[in-house]
Design an enzyme around this catalytic site. Structure first.
Site, PDB file in Angstrom:
ATOM      1  N   ARG A  68      10.502   5.241  10.751  1.00 60.54           N
ATOM      2  CA  ARG A  68      11.073   4.157   9.944  1.00 60.54           C
ATOM      3  C   ARG A  68      11.619   3.035  10.855  1.00 60.54           C
ATOM      4  NH1 ARG A  68      13.700   0.745   8.306  1.00 60.54           N
ATOM      5  NH2 ARG A  68      15.156   0.518   6.573  1.00 60.54           N
ATOM      6  N   ASP A  98       6.481   4.367  -2.696  1.00 60.73           N
ATOM      7  CA  ASP A  98       7.642   4.062  -3.515  1.00 60.73           C
ATOM      8  C   ASP A  98       7.227   4.117  -4.980  1.00 60.73           C
ATOM      9  OD1 ASP A  98      10.525   2.957  -3.336  1.00 60.73           O
ATOM     10  OD2 ASP A  98       9.560   1.725  -4.871  1.00 60.73           O
TER      11      ASP A  98
END
Lengths: 357, 357
Positions: free
Chosen positions: A41, A78
């Site tokens: 990330r 997502d």
């Protein structure tokens, strides 16, 4: 099936076929609790870059199944990719959750919505599915997913997270036809999106109806469940997806299991506020069940955690058709060692209960 | 009763006696949606000063019943007064909710807790009750209230609000005896506190179990419901409180109505995620029911609002024992006119349904 993965416990359990032990995966298993996730990330720079770069999304999809003996992988993405592809402009503010630059605030905006073509406008997701399926190399099955029509609409109308998503609720009361139009576009978009994920290699599907449980019962049936049914039926009637098990997870909707079980899905996800044994008695042989340990249990000691895992497996009983999971996503603030304890406890007690039977 | 107020619909409904129409009050009816509340709050300087100054607390208690045709008043206070009186140091940060300066982080801190004497340590509440009862002058009954033992413990251990109150959940798994000690102290404190409010003039009582619904079913029975029962039984066995109706409200605990109805309370509060007709069929003649309109409905048009009010009243049916309320507290961002519409819709449809019967 020619392409059945080496470990097929998860797919067999979804089809309510006997397995050697209870399969387990964890909602949000690719996430912030993992140091290797945090490293990727950081390299990506932002959450959206991570989600929209297939190589990086594939990398974090694989991380949890490399570290733990999990029985399924879920593509990293997502739940709000569809409205982003519709042009609403998804963005994230650190610590505040998802937001949209162009929330739906007029009837015109809602009427102008179109179903995105997944293979062009959501290509980064189907590419991540293709890559992850290839990299998994049959180790465990790969799950594709989407947000539910109602849950997508919550964010699309509110423009961000909310305790009550009252804007969409008020819209549903004052302009039900317009609300149904919005939900129907979303449902058709979800069907196209999930179908594309299957074409790209997803071996099971899950729809997250995170905010369905905020609705009163009749509103749940009208504005959430109805569109989950539309999705399940459409996938059933397409030869490409007919044999791909679909898991519906409506958080906080324990009162609606019977209706959801009749939708044509293979399995229902359960949050932790319902006894999984009671749920099984209510749905009978219609569907498999996935769940449902309280995620907070991962913050207790390994001893207590093992007891609670055992209690969930015992509550379901030695029948086929149980996929162990948490009742909601794993939280970042947990001891990694407890995840290994959980997985081991599921597999060992899952074996034990089958030997007793 | 000699001191029965002029408008006794609310108390009669709690006792499941016939009434001319359905009584109504609104959780958080003394609150930020009212301009006169905001003015008093501004004069007070802080929320805690407002809550701890009996004259001001009395003033805001009366404001909603002066503006709207409500059938009950509830003393203005906070659910966390008890732990504050135990020395945990309640404070509020604007926009962040309640916090404690001294959260419970050791076994020693939990073992050192003592039941506060309400007439000295929570005198500001009993004084507010006395004043409000006097000022109401029999117009409508006055409700006293407390947070539940579990809900108090959530904040006491976490030190502030939380999505999951995982600290207390982990404690309950790892140190159940210590957790039961904490909950028992809280229950005894709630009993003393509610009894003192009755002695000061409260004519009905309500316990807010705001976070009971976060528990898995067996944990709910062990750590929340058990202590609600302890409170109900103790109040039943004290001649001072035996005839004072007690309302238990466990938010998100629709699966537990039968157990709660057997606790010895007069009524159950319902959130909006359960059909009040189904709830009535489940609890039968054991208790009255209070609820349960989705608070978000107040953000819809008056026409839609009236329809939804009507639907809740119709779902309960023309039987005695319904107190109309929202399924959770009223939110600040609503049109005041809609509150008047709600109250009028309840009273007019409540009359109508009784005439049809």
């Amino acid at each position: 099936m020619a392409d059945r993965p080496n470990n097929d416990r998860f797919l067999r359990a979804l089809q309510r076929q006997p397995t050697d032990t209870t399969p387990v995966w964890i909602m949000r298993q690719a996430g912030r609790y993992l140091p290797e996730y945090r490293a990727t990330r950081k390299r990506a720079g932002s959450f959206l870059t991570l989600a929209k770069t297939p190589e990086l999304a594939c990398e974090v999809t694989l991380q949890p199944v490399e570290r733990f003996d999990l029985d399924a992988a879920i593509v990293f993405s997502d739940i709000l990719t569809i409205p982003d592809a519709m042009g609403l402009g998804l963005y994230f503010v650190e610590g505040e959750g998802p937001k949209f630059r162009n929330p739906l605030r007029t009837a015109e905006a809602i009427k102008a919505l179109a179903v995105p073509d997944p293979e062009s406008e959501l290509r980064y997701v189907t590419d991540a599915v293709r890559l992850a399926r290839h990299e998994l190399d049959g180790k465990v099955p790969l799950i594709g997913f989407s947000g539910s029509p109602w849950t997508l609409a919550c964010y699309m109308v509110e423009g961000q997270g909310s305790r009550d998503f009252a804007r969409l609720k008020a819209l549903s009361l004052d302009q039900p036809a317009l609300t149904h139009h919005l939900l129907d576009v979303n449902a058709r978009a979800v069907i196209a999106y999930l179908t594309a994920q299957v074409a790209a290699g997803a071996q099971a599907l899950m729809v997250f109806d995170t905010w369905g449980g905020l609705l009163a019962p009749s509103a749940f049936r009208e504005f959430s469940q109805r569109y989950l049914q539309q999705i399940a039926k459409a996938l059933q009637h397409n030869p490409l997806t007919a044999n791909i098990p679909l898991i519906l997870f409506s958080k906080g909707a324990g009162a609606h299991l019977e209706g959801l079980a009749d939708s044509g899905c293979a399995a229902l996800g359960l949050d932790w506020t319902i006894d999984i044994g009671d749920a099984r008695r209510r749905v009978g042989e219609r569907v498999a069940l996935q769940g449902n340990l309280d995620p907070a249990t991962l913050q207790a000691s390994p001893t207590a955690l093992r007891q609670e895992v055992t209690a969930v497996i015992d509550a379901f009983g030695p029948h086929p058709g149980h996929v162990f999971n948490l009742g909601h996503g794993i939280t970042p603030n947990i001891d990694l060692e407890n995840v290994a304890v959980l997985v081991d406890a599921v597999h060992s007690h899952g074996r034990h209960i089958r030997q007793l039977d």
